[in-house]
Design an enzyme around this catalytic site. Structure first.
Site, mmCIF file in Angstrom:
data_model
loop_
_atom_site.group_PDB
_atom_site.id
_atom_site.type_symbol
_atom_site.label_atom_id
_atom_site.label_comp_id
_atom_site.label_asym_id
_atom_site.label_seq_id
_atom_site.Cartn_x
_atom_site.Cartn_y
_atom_site.Cartn_z
ATOM 1 C CG HIS A 194 -1.952 -1.085 1.166
ATOM 2 N ND1 HIS A 194 -2.713 -1.437 2.254
ATOM 3 C CD2 HIS A 194 -2.335 -1.902 0.153
ATOM 4 C CE1 HIS A 194 -3.534 -2.418 1.917
ATOM 5 N NE2 HIS A 194 -3.319 -2.723 0.647
ATOM 6 C CD GLU B 203 3.649 5.960 -5.989
ATOM 7 O OE1 GLU B 203 4.503 5.081 -5.805
ATOM 8 O OE2 GLU B 203 3.102 6.169 -7.104
ATOM 9 C CG HIS C 45 -2.399 0.084 -3.553
ATOM 10 N ND1 HIS C 45 -1.300 -0.733 -3.485
ATOM 11 C CD2 HIS C 45 -3.469 -0.739 -3.611
ATOM 12 C CE1 HIS C 45 -1.673 -1.994 -3.520
ATOM 13 N NE2 HIS C 45 -3.000 -2.028 -3.579
ATOM 14 N N PRO D 137 -0.849 0.700 -11.392
ATOM 15 C CG PRO D 137 -0.805 0.126 -9.117
ATOM 16 C CD PRO D 137 -1.669 0.059 -10.354
ATOM 17 C CB SER E 47 7.739 -1.142 -8.479
ATOM 18 O OG SER E 47 8.663 -0.584 -9.398
ATOM 19 C CG HIS F 172 -3.605 -5.663 -9.348
ATOM 20 N ND1 HIS F 172 -2.698 -6.558 -9.883
ATOM 21 C CD2 HIS F 172 -3.364 -5.656 -8.006
ATOM 22 C CE1 HIS F 172 -1.952 -7.054 -8.902
ATOM 23 N NE2 HIS F 172 -2.340 -6.522 -7.767
ATOM 24 N N GLY G 235 2.684 -6.496 -10.820
ATOM 25 C CA GLY G 235 2.698 -7.882 -10.369
ATOM 26 C C GLY G 235 4.080 -8.304 -9.905
#
Length: 397
Positions: free
Chosen positions: A163, A166, A180, A302, A304, A326, A329
């Site tokens: 989570h 940003e 998130h 999103p 990383s 999403h 990954g």
């Protein structure tokens, strides 16, 4: 790319990824899911990876049944983003104060607010339905009702793991706010309770994987789960809305002279269940690490903490049950990431981002994730890119 269909499955498994790149454990999970008697189809996103019971990055469409473990324990986890009137030129050279003020406003990790957040004081917060939402707490599982005080004080908090909050720039230099999070501890408590209940039911005893235990339609257990599931999904949405309101308050105070304005907030779940209709059949569609991408619908994908993210519009691809990935990954576990990378690696990979660079977040290092550009390339027939964002501030849980 378009999808490829996995051979030998009992129902169509349509995959927006190279099957050769999917680890054996995840492929086994996909085949296991396809054996469930109630399943009508399975769409696999390019960010697919091994999960509990069902893979992360899968869309499971079932008729008259739902698998609580396939939803996951962070019910309603998802994203929110909003474009501001600020530009890169408005930002100070040192962004540490902005990160600090954000961390003060939004508790992270297991933290919670000292006092319940009053949504009435948040500019633009949609308070309609708020009282009705909390009145329905009395109807959730008795086993978790003792968590009410914690649930109210965790409303508007980030949590931990992947989570984040940003502050980002798009390619035109506009400042965006993005976050998130999900349903916090109350969602996990409800998920754990119902997963346990499902595992006990007689019709689940012969499953190839007990983590795929389901509730079936027209049973008291299904009714109870649906009630708690949809309540927790609403909690997650409110949680993100309150955090976004708190973040907007921080930005307004820090940039008073700029008189900051905000466009409408984009929000999407990526661990949830929806009632949808395909080919004349009413289905329960579980997106575990996937967003809805109906035609023209906005979504957020999103990357990383050191790469970038995308605002997208769905293309309404029915083969994917109107879904898209999403995020990037994970390509390695948290344990593996901690073994392989150091804080020096983290510093190198997050250069230019105001964020934590200590050992506590090494497991979130960009190299632990799949390249987001590759993930986006593999789903060109699922979404179109509206904006590409690059974070300049990242607050981790």
């Amino acid at each position: 790319m378009s999808y490829v269909e996995v051979p030998g499955a009992k129902v169509p498994i349509r995959m927006w990824a190279d099957p050769a790149s999917v680890e054996d454990g995840a492929m086994r999970q996909l085949r296991n899911v396809s054996t469930l008697p109630w399943i009508k189809g399975l769409a696999v996103m390019p960010d697919v990876h091994f999960g509990k019971g069902a893979t992360v990055g899968s869309v499971i469409a079932m008729h008259g049944a739902v698998c609580p473990a396939a939803v996951g324990v962070d019910i309603g986890c998802g994203m929110s983003a909003v474009k501001t009137s600020l530009t890169a030129n408005d930002l100070p050279g040192d962004l540490s104060r902005l990160r600090s003020k954000t961390e003060q406003a939004i508790p992270v990790g297991r933290g919670m607010h000292d006092d319940v957040v009053d949504p009435g004081r948040l500019h633009g917060f949609p308070t309609s339905g708020w009282d009705d939402f909390w009145s329905r707490f009395d109807g959730i599982a008795e086993a978790v009702k003792f968590r009410q005080e914690r649930a109210t004080k965790q409303m508007g908090t980030l949590g931990s793991g992947n989570h984040f909050v940003e502050i980002c720039l798009d390619e035109e230099g506009a400042v965006w706010l993005m976050l998130h999070s999900g349903s916090r501890n109350i969602g996990k408590e409800l998920a754990d309770f119902h997963i346990g209940q499902a595992r006990k039911l007689p019709h689940n005893q012969g499953l190839v994987d007990r983590d795929l235990a389901v509730f079936i339609a027209d049973t008291p257990q299904m009714a109870a789960y649906r009630n708690d599931l949809f309540w927790a999904q609403e909690y997650a949405k409110y949680n993100r809305s309150i955090m976004m309101g708190l973040l907007q308050d921080v930005v307004r105070k820090e940039f008073k002279k700029a008189r900051v304005t905000f466009e409408p907030v984009i929000s999407c779940h990526h661990n949830y269940v929806a009632e949808e209709r395909y080919e004349g059949m009413d289905l329960l569609v579980t997106r575990k690490g996937a967003i809805r991408a109906g035609s023209g619908e906005f979504g957020i994908i999103p990357g990383s903490m050191g790469t970038g993210s995308y605002i997208v519009k769905g293309l309404g691809n029915a083969h994917s049950f109107n879904s898209a990935s999403h995020g990037a990954g994970r390509r390695m576990s948290r344990t593996a990431a901690k073994r392989k990378f150091s804080t020096k690696d983290l510093e190198d990979q997050t250069r230019g981002v105001e964020c934590r660079k200590d050992s506590g977040v090494v497991d979130e290092i960009p190299s632990a994730y799949k390249p987001i550009e590759q993930v986006m390339e593999q789903q060109r027939d699922l979404v179109e890119v509206v904006a590409k964002l690059k974070q300049v501030v990242c607050v981790k849980g």
